[in-house]
Design a protein around this motif. Structure first.
Motif, PDB file in Angstrom:
ATOM      1  N   ALA A 323      10.917   3.232  -1.990  1.00  0.00           N
ATOM      2  CA  ALA A 323      10.458   2.608  -0.754  1.00  0.00           C
ATOM      3  C   ALA A 323       9.232   3.341  -0.219  1.00  0.00           C
ATOM      4  O   ALA A 323       9.052   4.534  -0.446  1.00  0.00           O
ATOM      5  CB  ALA A 323      11.569   2.631   0.294  1.00  0.00           C
ATOM      6  N   HIS A 324       8.391   2.605   0.505  1.00  0.00           N
ATOM      7  CA  HIS A 324       7.198   3.235   1.077  1.00  0.00           C
ATOM      8  C   HIS A 324       7.586   4.254   2.141  1.00  0.00           C
ATOM      9  O   HIS A 324       8.671   4.187   2.720  1.00  0.00           O
ATOM     10  CB  HIS A 324       6.253   2.179   1.660  1.00  0.00           C
ATOM     11  CG  HIS A 324       6.682   1.607   2.981  1.00  0.00           C
ATOM     12  ND1 HIS A 324       7.195   0.338   3.130  1.00  0.00           N
ATOM     13  CD2 HIS A 324       6.653   2.138   4.241  1.00  0.00           C
ATOM     14  CE1 HIS A 324       7.465   0.103   4.399  1.00  0.00           C
ATOM     15  NE2 HIS A 324       7.150   1.192   5.096  1.00  0.00           N
ATOM     16  N   LEU A 350      -2.883  -2.148  -2.221  1.00  0.00           N
ATOM     17  CA  LEU A 350      -2.577  -3.533  -2.546  1.00  0.00           C
ATOM     18  C   LEU A 350      -3.643  -4.422  -1.929  1.00  0.00           C
ATOM     19  O   LEU A 350      -4.150  -4.131  -0.829  1.00  0.00           O
ATOM     20  CB  LEU A 350      -1.206  -3.937  -1.976  1.00  0.00           C
ATOM     21  CG  LEU A 350       0.033  -3.598  -2.791  1.00  0.00           C
ATOM     22  CD1 LEU A 350       1.284  -3.985  -2.005  1.00  0.00           C
ATOM     23  CD2 LEU A 350       0.031  -4.301  -4.136  1.00  0.00           C
ATOM     24  N   GLY A 351      -3.988  -5.525  -2.605  1.00  0.00           N
ATOM     25  CA  GLY A 351      -4.948  -6.464  -2.049  1.00  0.00           C
ATOM     26  C   GLY A 351      -4.446  -7.080  -0.758  1.00  0.00           C
ATOM     27  O   GLY A 351      -3.230  -7.248  -0.558  1.00  0.00           O
ATOM     28  N   GLU A 355       1.222 -11.014  -2.132  1.00  0.00           N
ATOM     29  CA  GLU A 355       2.433 -11.620  -1.593  1.00  0.00           C
ATOM     30  C   GLU A 355       3.431 -10.585  -1.108  1.00  0.00           C
ATOM     31  O   GLU A 355       4.221 -10.855  -0.178  1.00  0.00           O
ATOM     32  CB  GLU A 355       3.077 -12.514  -2.664  1.00  0.00           C
ATOM     33  CG  GLU A 355       4.190 -13.407  -2.147  1.00  0.00           C
ATOM     34  CD  GLU A 355       3.727 -14.471  -1.183  1.00  0.00           C
ATOM     35  OE1 GLU A 355       4.551 -14.925  -0.353  1.00  0.00           O
ATOM     36  OE2 GLU A 355       2.537 -14.847  -1.237  1.00  0.00           O
ATOM     37  N   GLN A 356       3.433  -9.401  -1.685  1.00  0.00           N
ATOM     38  CA  GLN A 356       4.410  -8.382  -1.291  1.00  0.00           C
ATOM     39  C   GLN A 356       4.263  -7.992   0.179  1.00  0.00           C
ATOM     40  O   GLN A 356       5.238  -7.605   0.824  1.00  0.00           O
ATOM     41  CB  GLN A 356       4.279  -7.141  -2.180  1.00  0.00           C
ATOM     42  CG  GLN A 356       5.305  -6.052  -1.862  1.00  0.00           C
ATOM     43  CD  GLN A 356       5.313  -4.929  -2.871  1.00  0.00           C
ATOM     44  OE1 GLN A 356       5.089  -5.148  -4.056  1.00  0.00           O
ATOM     45  NE2 GLN A 356       5.572  -3.715  -2.423  1.00  0.00           N
ATOM     46  N   LEU A 357       3.044  -8.099   0.726  1.00  0.00           N
ATOM     47  CA  LEU A 357       2.812  -7.700   2.110  1.00  0.00           C
ATOM     48  C   LEU A 357       3.555  -8.596   3.105  1.00  0.00           C
ATOM     49  O   LEU A 357       3.748  -8.219   4.257  1.00  0.00           O
ATOM     50  CB  LEU A 357       1.314  -7.722   2.419  1.00  0.00           C
ATOM     51  CG  LEU A 357       0.443  -6.806   1.556  1.00  0.00           C
ATOM     52  CD1 LEU A 357      -1.010  -6.888   1.989  1.00  0.00           C
ATOM     53  CD2 LEU A 357       0.942  -5.369   1.607  1.00  0.00           C
ATOM     54  N   ALA A 380      -1.262  -2.611   3.089  1.00  0.00           N
ATOM     55  CA  ALA A 380      -2.130  -2.390   1.937  1.00  0.00           C
ATOM     56  C   ALA A 380      -2.089  -0.944   1.472  1.00  0.00           C
ATOM     57  O   ALA A 380      -2.230  -0.657   0.281  1.00  0.00           O
ATOM     58  CB  ALA A 380      -3.556  -2.791   2.280  1.00  0.00           C
ATOM     59  N   ASN A 381      -1.889   0.001   2.413  1.00  0.00           N
ATOM     60  CA  ASN A 381      -1.859   1.429   2.073  1.00  0.00           C
ATOM     61  C   ASN A 381      -0.457   1.943   1.809  1.00  0.00           C
ATOM     62  O   ASN A 381      -0.247   2.788   0.932  1.00  0.00           O
ATOM     63  CB  ASN A 381      -2.477   2.257   3.201  1.00  0.00           C
ATOM     64  CG  ASN A 381      -3.915   1.884   3.474  1.00  0.00           C
ATOM     65  OD1 ASN A 381      -4.187   1.094   4.364  1.00  0.00           O
ATOM     66  ND2 ASN A 381      -4.828   2.441   2.709  1.00  0.00           N
ATOM     67  N   THR A 382       0.510   1.466   2.585  1.00  0.00           N
ATOM     68  CA  THR A 382       1.893   1.949   2.481  1.00  0.00           C
ATOM     69  C   THR A 382       2.777   0.794   2.028  1.00  0.00           C
ATOM     70  O   THR A 382       3.119  -0.083   2.808  1.00  0.00           O
ATOM     71  CB  THR A 382       2.380   2.515   3.831  1.00  0.00           C
ATOM     72  OG1 THR A 382       2.288   1.501   4.836  1.00  0.00           O
ATOM     73  CG2 THR A 382       1.557   3.706   4.247  1.00  0.00           C
ATOM     74  N   TYR A 383       3.135   0.802   0.771  1.00  0.00           N
ATOM     75  CA  TYR A 383       3.891  -0.279   0.161  1.00  0.00           C
ATOM     76  C   TYR A 383       4.927   0.339  -0.774  1.00  0.00           C
ATOM     77  O   TYR A 383       4.771   1.477  -1.243  1.00  0.00           O
ATOM     78  CB  TYR A 383       2.961  -1.219  -0.625  1.00  0.00           C
ATOM     79  CG  TYR A 383       1.976  -0.485  -1.487  1.00  0.00           C
ATOM     80  CD1 TYR A 383       2.280  -0.145  -2.801  1.00  0.00           C
ATOM     81  CD2 TYR A 383       0.744  -0.090  -0.966  1.00  0.00           C
ATOM     82  CE1 TYR A 383       1.383   0.563  -3.577  1.00  0.00           C
ATOM     83  CE2 TYR A 383      -0.152   0.630  -1.742  1.00  0.00           C
ATOM     84  CZ  TYR A 383       0.165   0.953  -3.042  1.00  0.00           C
ATOM     85  OH  TYR A 383      -0.714   1.673  -3.808  1.00  0.00           O
ATOM     86  N   SER A 384       5.961  -0.405  -1.047  1.00  0.00           N
ATOM     87  CA  SER A 384       7.013   0.053  -1.952  1.00  0.00           C
ATOM     88  C   SER A 384       6.658  -0.321  -3.383  1.00  0.00           C
ATOM     89  O   SER A 384       5.922  -1.280  -3.626  1.00  0.00           O
ATOM     90  CB  SER A 384       8.349  -0.577  -1.558  1.00  0.00           C
ATOM     91  OG  SER A 384       8.654  -0.331  -0.198  1.00  0.00           O
TER      92      SER A 384
END
Length: 447
Positions: A323-324, A350-351, A355-357, A380-384
């Motif tokens: 996880a982020h 992430l762009g 879709e994950q956002l 975009a910066n903090t993602y799992s």
């Protein structure tokens, strides 16, 4: 034409004859009509292709988003409604044609058929089928898988400690209802249980003493949880698989501390004969200075090793999902010296339209040992890093830079949409992309 007509009439006649006094089920599987005898109990075990590494450890190395599998073993077991194990099947040498065959109906992968006979046949009732595909000498502690035995008991959600950052492993689950006097033929699909991350780059800045390009993360889990499966025959490699994509963090037992954790490390001395800048463009010289470190010595057979665009460098690994961490950059690419001093770094993002956002991430809750934790706030910066998603810097869809010319390391071709290393020249941030039958391939970005 006449032969086809006679075959069709014979099939209709057989259906008419059997419908009078016994049940015969005919299954259309895309390759023709197949009959299942009265009361037969047949399970089709299907392992989805996907993922990616050359490594000295067990499991295949990650070299691209290519859909493939190199697992050697599959174990399947069936439990009744109270968790009692009623049937166990262990299969070795999975990837050999005498054990499993390639299938292309719906998705793509390898499959085999198991028929339950005599004492193994299931009585009427509801059952859960589980299956796990894994490598010999696996980096996972597989005791919870190997100890499952007939007449024993089983509780789902196995926690598998791992001695590395991750290794490819497949698993799936299916509910089955058996009716009195009726047979069945059912498929159970196994999908990849880990994430993947890679950096495929070119135009690497020259800095005195530079030795490594490291992809580091804000967190690292040390155990994988098998459960909350997505047992779907995915129809495309990282193409989105509309309606069948899950966002699950199935890792646990995170490392403590505030430091970043290394996912992969590219030793630049293995890709370049010397770290130098003789033409004065502030980039590590490529051209004749470049070499493919994965090309065996001698005269290797084409297609038996990965190829890359000349002047590029690649590093990637399978990763136990995590996880982020709020307030921390999830992935960073670092150029370091031999001692680990960071000479330059790039944020990997992430762009903005990924879709994950938009998703709420389902996470394993180690405290209550269930899937009750939901995580929002992906940015975009903090993602799992989620299960069966691939996060890539640059684009690399196949282990061969040009599958049409196996064994050839091509000169850079910016027109090839399936093999494009990301330029590091004048970039400050990287944007990630995911992918095999990966459920999704995320493309990461550099600014």
């Amino acid at each position: 034409m006449k032969k086809n007509y006679l075959l069709g009439m014979a099939l209709i006649a057989s259906l008419s004859f059997y419908s009078c006094d016994k049940e015969v089920v005919y299954v259309q599987d895309g390759n023709g009509v197949e009959s299942v005898a009265d009361g037969a109990q047949i399970i089709t075990l299907q392992v989805e292709n996907g993922g990616d590494g050359l490594a000295t450890r067990a499991g295949r190395p990650l070299f691209s988003a290519e859909a493939k599998q190199t697992i050697e073993n599959v174990k399947l077991w069936i439990c009744d409604g109270t968790g009692n194990v009623k049937y166990v099947k262990e299969i070795s040498a999975w990837n050999t044609d005498s054990v499993s065959t390639v299938y292309t109906t719906g998705g793509h992968g390898r499959q085999t058929t198991i028929e339950l006979k005599d004492a193994d046949k299931l009585a009427a009732g509801t059952y859960q089928i589980y299956a796990v595909g894994y490598s010999n000498s696996s980096a996972y502690t597989l005791t919870d898988v190997t100890k499952v035995a007939k007449e024993g008991t089983f509780n789902e959600n196995m926690v598998l400690p791992c001695s590395t950052a991750g290794e490819e492993i497949f698993a799936g689950q299916m509910e089955l209802t058996v009716e009195t006097g009726k047979g069945f033929k059912k498929p159970i699909v196994l999908n990849r249980q880990v994430a993947g991350a890679f950096a495929y780059v070119k135009d690497i800045p020259f800095m005195e003493g530079a030795k490594y390009l490291k992809l580091v993360a804000s967190a690292q889990n040390q155990s994988l949880v098998l459960g909350n499966f997505n047992s779907v025959d995915l129809t495309g490699n990282g193409s989105g698989n509309t309606g069948n994509v899950k966002y699950v963090v199935n890792g646990t037992n995170g490392k403590s501390g505030s430091e970043t954790y290394e996912i992969s490390s590219i030793d630049l001395n293995k890709w370049f004969t010397a770290i130098k800048d003789e033409d004065g463009d502030n980039l590590i010289d490529a051209g004749e200075n470049w070499k493919n470190p994965h090309r065996p010595s001698g005269s290797p057979a084409a297609g038996t090793y990965p190829t890359f665009q000349k002047g590029s460098a690649f590093g990637g690994e399978f990763v136990i999902p995590f996880a982020h961490v709020d307030g921390k950059q999830t992935l960073t690419l670092q150029l370091t010296n031999a001692g680990g001093k960071v000479l330059r770094s790039w944020k990997v993002n992430l762009g903005s339209t990924d879709e994950q956002l938009k998703q709420t991430i389902t996470c394993w809750n180690s405290g209550s040992t269930d899937w009750s934790t939901s995580l929002s706030g992906e940015s975009a910066n903090t993602y799992s890093l989620v299960r069966n998603h691939l996060y890539g810097i640059g684009t690399r869809m196949n282990d061969e830079a040009n599958p049409g010319k196996p064994g050839v390391d091509p000169d850079p071709d910016p027109k090839n949409p399936n093999d494009k290393p990301e330029s590091l020249n004048n970039k400050q941030e990287l944007v990630l992309k995911v992918n095999d039958n990966w459920e999704v391939i995320h493309g990461m970005e550099l600014d």
